[in-house]
Motif scaffolding. Sequence first.
Motif, PDB file in Angstrom:
ATOM      1  N   ILE A  34       6.958  -9.643   1.234  1.00  0.00           N
ATOM      2  CA  ILE A  34       6.193  -9.200   2.388  1.00  0.00           C
ATOM      3  C   ILE A  34       6.005  -7.693   2.387  1.00  0.00           C
ATOM      4  CG2 ILE A  34       8.247  -9.042   3.851  1.00  0.00           C
ATOM      5  CD1 ILE A  34       4.664 -10.045   4.918  1.00  0.00           C
ATOM      6  N   ASP A  35       7.012  -6.951   1.950  1.00  0.00           N
ATOM      7  CA  ASP A  35       6.880  -5.504   1.884  1.00  0.00           C
ATOM      8  C   ASP A  35       5.828  -5.093   0.853  1.00  0.00           C
ATOM      9  OD1 ASP A  35      10.363  -4.628   2.526  1.00  0.00           O
ATOM     10  OD2 ASP A  35       8.696  -4.962   3.882  1.00  0.00           O
ATOM     11  N   VAL A  36       5.883  -5.773  -0.299  1.00  0.00           N
ATOM     12  CA  VAL A  36       4.906  -5.471  -1.347  1.00  0.00           C
ATOM     13  C   VAL A  36       3.493  -5.795  -0.874  1.00  0.00           C
ATOM     14  CG1 VAL A  36       4.171  -6.044  -3.675  1.00  0.00           C
ATOM     15  CG2 VAL A  36       6.593  -5.873  -3.148  1.00  0.00           C
ATOM     16  N   ILE A  37       3.322  -6.962  -0.282  1.00  0.00           N
ATOM     17  CA  ILE A  37       1.996  -7.388   0.169  1.00  0.00           C
ATOM     18  C   ILE A  37       1.466  -6.461   1.257  1.00  0.00           C
ATOM     19  CG2 ILE A  37       0.732  -9.232   1.342  1.00  0.00           C
ATOM     20  CD1 ILE A  37       2.647 -11.197  -0.076  1.00  0.00           C
ATOM     21  N   ARG A  38       2.316  -6.093   2.202  1.00  0.00           N
ATOM     22  CA  ARG A  38       1.881  -5.166   3.253  1.00  0.00           C
ATOM     23  C   ARG A  38       1.440  -3.848   2.652  1.00  0.00           C
ATOM     24  NH1 ARG A  38       5.682  -3.806   7.942  1.00  0.00           N
ATOM     25  NH2 ARG A  38       3.801  -2.659   8.517  1.00  0.00           N
ATOM     26  N   GLY A  39       2.220  -3.353   1.704  1.00  0.00           N
ATOM     27  CA  GLY A  39       1.867  -2.082   1.091  1.00  0.00           C
ATOM     28  C   GLY A  39       0.551  -2.137   0.358  1.00  0.00           C
ATOM     29  N   LEU A  40       0.361  -3.153  -0.464  1.00  0.00           N
ATOM     30  CA  LEU A  40      -0.887  -3.285  -1.205  1.00  0.00           C
ATOM     31  C   LEU A  40      -2.059  -3.557  -0.275  1.00  0.00           C
ATOM     32  CD1 LEU A  40       0.381  -5.352  -4.253  1.00  0.00           C
ATOM     33  CD2 LEU A  40      -0.140  -2.931  -4.180  1.00  0.00           C
ATOM     34  N   GLY A  41      -1.817  -4.317   0.789  1.00  0.00           N
ATOM     35  CA  GLY A  41      -2.893  -4.617   1.724  1.00  0.00           C
ATOM     36  C   GLY A  41      -3.381  -3.405   2.482  1.00  0.00           C
ATOM     37  N   LEU A  42      -2.528  -2.413   2.653  1.00  0.00           N
ATOM     38  CA  LEU A  42      -2.915  -1.188   3.348  1.00  0.00           C
ATOM     39  C   LEU A  42      -3.581  -0.183   2.420  1.00  0.00           C
ATOM     40  CD1 LEU A  42       0.177  -0.680   5.657  1.00  0.00           C
ATOM     41  CD2 LEU A  42      -2.150  -1.222   6.365  1.00  0.00           C
ATOM     42  N   GLY A  43      -3.652  -0.512   1.145  1.00  0.00           N
ATOM     43  CA  GLY A  43      -4.380   0.365   0.235  1.00  0.00           C
ATOM     44  C   GLY A  43      -3.575   0.949  -0.899  1.00  0.00           C
ATOM     45  N   ALA A  44      -2.292   0.593  -1.024  1.00  0.00           N
ATOM     46  CA  ALA A  44      -1.511   1.087  -2.161  1.00  0.00           C
ATOM     47  C   ALA A  44      -2.037   0.466  -3.451  1.00  0.00           C
ATOM     48  CB  ALA A  44      -0.039   0.746  -1.978  1.00  0.00           C
ATOM     49  N   ASP A  45      -1.994   1.233  -4.530  1.00  0.00           N
ATOM     50  CA  ASP A  45      -2.502   0.755  -5.810  1.00  0.00           C
ATOM     51  C   ASP A  45      -1.453  -0.011  -6.605  1.00  0.00           C
ATOM     52  OD1 ASP A  45      -5.305   2.102  -6.160  1.00  0.00           O
ATOM     53  OD2 ASP A  45      -4.009   3.633  -5.306  1.00  0.00           O
ATOM     54  N   ASP A  46      -0.188   0.289  -6.365  1.00  0.00           N
ATOM     55  CA  ASP A  46       0.878  -0.362  -7.116  1.00  0.00           C
ATOM     56  C   ASP A  46       2.191  -0.063  -6.403  1.00  0.00           C
ATOM     57  OD1 ASP A  46       2.147  -1.822  -9.064  1.00  0.00           O
ATOM     58  OD2 ASP A  46       1.738  -0.427 -10.708  1.00  0.00           O
ATOM     59  N   TYR A  47       3.273  -0.650  -6.886  1.00  0.00           N
ATOM     60  CA  TYR A  47       4.585  -0.373  -6.326  1.00  0.00           C
ATOM     61  C   TYR A  47       5.628  -0.401  -7.420  1.00  0.00           C
ATOM     62  CZ  TYR A  47       5.831  -5.304  -6.792  1.00  0.00           C
ATOM     63  OH  TYR A  47       6.106  -6.538  -7.297  1.00  0.00           O
ATOM     64  N   ILE A  48       6.757   0.224  -7.136  1.00  0.00           N
ATOM     65  CA  ILE A  48       7.885   0.192  -8.056  1.00  0.00           C
ATOM     66  C   ILE A  48       9.146   0.030  -7.213  1.00  0.00           C
ATOM     67  CG2 ILE A  48       8.119   2.714  -8.079  1.00  0.00           C
ATOM     68  CD1 ILE A  48       8.888   2.413 -11.076  1.00  0.00           C
ATOM     69  N   THR A  49      10.092  -0.772  -7.694  1.00  0.00           N
ATOM     70  CA  THR A  49      11.274  -1.108  -6.917  1.00  0.00           C
ATOM     71  C   THR A  49      12.491  -0.324  -7.393  1.00  0.00           C
ATOM     72  OG1 THR A  49      10.411  -3.357  -6.631  1.00  0.00           O
ATOM     73  CG2 THR A  49      12.720  -3.017  -6.130  1.00  0.00           C
ATOM     74  N   LYS A  50      13.213   0.257  -6.449  1.00  0.00           N
ATOM     75  CA  LYS A  50      14.476   0.929  -6.768  1.00  0.00           C
ATOM     76  C   LYS A  50      15.539  -0.120  -7.090  1.00  0.00           C
ATOM     77  CE  LYS A  50      13.676   4.647  -3.403  1.00  0.00           C
ATOM     78  NZ  LYS A  50      14.198   5.291  -2.168  1.00  0.00           N
ATOM     79  N   PRO A  51      16.441   0.183  -8.026  1.00  0.00           N
ATOM     80  CA  PRO A  51      16.439   1.360  -8.914  1.00  0.00           C
ATOM     81  C   PRO A  51      15.450   1.160 -10.069  1.00  0.00           C
ATOM     82  CG  PRO A  51      18.298  -0.043  -9.432  1.00  0.00           C
ATOM     83  CD  PRO A  51      17.618  -0.683  -8.236  1.00  0.00           C
ATOM     84  N   PHE A  52      14.898   2.237 -10.563  1.00  0.00           N
ATOM     85  CA  PHE A  52      13.927   2.155 -11.644  1.00  0.00           C
ATOM     86  C   PHE A  52      14.290   3.186 -12.710  1.00  0.00           C
ATOM     87  CE2 PHE A  52      12.287   4.813  -8.218  1.00  0.00           C
ATOM     88  CZ  PHE A  52      12.165   6.033  -8.861  1.00  0.00           C
ATOM     89  N   LYS A  53      13.791   2.966 -13.907  1.00  0.00           N
ATOM     90  CA  LYS A  53      13.995   3.914 -14.992  1.00  0.00           C
ATOM     91  C   LYS A  53      12.967   5.036 -14.861  1.00  0.00           C
ATOM     92  CE  LYS A  53      15.747   0.428 -18.213  1.00  0.00           C
ATOM     93  NZ  LYS A  53      15.534  -0.254 -19.509  1.00  0.00           N
ATOM     94  N   PRO A  54      13.394   6.285 -14.946  1.00  0.00           N
ATOM     95  CA  PRO A  54      12.441   7.399 -14.821  1.00  0.00           C
ATOM     96  C   PRO A  54      11.271   7.300 -15.789  1.00  0.00           C
ATOM     97  CG  PRO A  54      14.686   8.209 -14.713  1.00  0.00           C
ATOM     98  CD  PRO A  54      14.783   6.760 -15.084  1.00  0.00           C
ATOM     99  N   GLY A  55      11.557   6.814 -16.996  1.00  0.00           N
ATOM    100  CA  GLY A  55      10.475   6.672 -17.971  1.00  0.00           C
ATOM    101  C   GLY A  55       9.414   5.689 -17.515  1.00  0.00           C
ATOM    102  N   GLU A  56       9.852   4.622 -16.843  1.00  0.00           N
ATOM    103  CA  GLU A  56       8.900   3.644 -16.317  1.00  0.00           C
ATOM    104  C   GLU A  56       8.039   4.272 -15.231  1.00  0.00           C
ATOM    105  OE1 GLU A  56       8.784  -0.621 -13.891  1.00  0.00           O
ATOM    106  OE2 GLU A  56      10.704   0.311 -14.394  1.00  0.00           O
ATOM    107  N   LEU A  57       8.659   5.079 -14.386  1.00  0.00           N
ATOM    108  CA  LEU A  57       7.906   5.751 -13.327  1.00  0.00           C
ATOM    109  C   LEU A  57       6.825   6.658 -13.910  1.00  0.00           C
ATOM    110  CD1 LEU A  57       7.581   6.512 -10.302  1.00  0.00           C
ATOM    111  CD2 LEU A  57       9.197   8.363 -10.740  1.00  0.00           C
ATOM    112  N   VAL A  58       7.189   7.457 -14.899  1.00  0.00           N
ATOM    113  CA  VAL A  58       6.219   8.358 -15.519  1.00  0.00           C
ATOM    114  C   VAL A  58       5.081   7.568 -16.156  1.00  0.00           C
ATOM    115  CG1 VAL A  58       5.866  10.069 -17.339  1.00  0.00           C
ATOM    116  CG2 VAL A  58       7.906  10.194 -15.886  1.00  0.00           C
ATOM    117  N   ALA A  59       5.424   6.451 -16.813  1.00  0.00           N
ATOM    118  CA  ALA A  59       4.398   5.622 -17.449  1.00  0.00           C
ATOM    119  C   ALA A  59       3.430   5.065 -16.421  1.00  0.00           C
ATOM    120  CB  ALA A  59       5.055   4.488 -18.235  1.00  0.00           C
ATOM    121  N   ARG A  60       3.958   4.638 -15.266  1.00  0.00           N
ATOM    122  CA  ARG A  60       3.101   4.114 -14.200  1.00  0.00           C
ATOM    123  C   ARG A  60       2.161   5.197 -13.680  1.00  0.00           C
ATOM    124  NH1 ARG A  60       5.044  -0.151 -11.209  1.00  0.00           N
ATOM    125  NH2 ARG A  60       6.080  -1.632 -12.588  1.00  0.00           N
ATOM    126  N   VAL A  61       2.715   6.374 -13.468  1.00  0.00           N
ATOM    127  CA  VAL A  61       1.905   7.486 -12.963  1.00  0.00           C
ATOM    128  C   VAL A  61       0.778   7.795 -13.942  1.00  0.00           C
ATOM    129  CG1 VAL A  61       1.926   9.969 -12.519  1.00  0.00           C
ATOM    130  CG2 VAL A  61       3.709   8.511 -11.539  1.00  0.00           C
TER     131      VAL A  61
END
Length: 228
Positions: free
Chosen positions: A85-112
Amino acid sequence: MKQILIVEDEQLIAELERDYLEVSGYKVDIAMDGEQGLKLALRGVYDLILLDVMLPLLNGFEVCKQIREHHQIPILMVTAKKEDIDVIRGLGLGADDYITKPFKPGELVARVKAHLARYERLIGTKEQKDEIRIQGLFIDNASRRVFVHEQEINLTTKEFELLIFLATNPNRVFSKDHIFERIWGFDAMGDAQTVTVHIRKLREKMEIDPSNSQYIETVWGAGYRFRV
């Protein structure tokens, strides 16, 4: 140099994100609460926003919603919750993507990097027609403006990209999985439910009666079709 805004109330996480992004060649600012983040975001100087969901003063969903009223840049939401529900609400309001904590910094940079590249391709593409006119719908691709019966409607980046994709392929049926891969890409987190949310948002903005769509038709068991 691309500029990124991090809106994150946990200082250690914010600084970690900043350090990895700066090493990758980005200029980064940090806001520690939702109100400060919104104020900085509305200046319009950023190329991407990294937005935490749980924030003091103003939560990430509300910040995302208000940013989308003014800017169409990529928004990547960060959440510690895994509930859909959190993911869907976020995307429905206009977010392009999401990432869940904890995450690898390298994955975050790749997403960006992926979302910045996708956004640049979207606003810079020459493959699409400059203008599309279908049954009272007018899409000005150069200015990224959409009108329905001469009334302008405000779309998020992903809503606009989804509409362009369907409208330039009229009367073809696309599955939810195909649409997700085409618009969000193989590396994006999410699933076909993301497509359902964005189709619903498009209908609410475009249609007089969203339950009886004039433009985007549901083909039961198959997917969606832009009807002409």
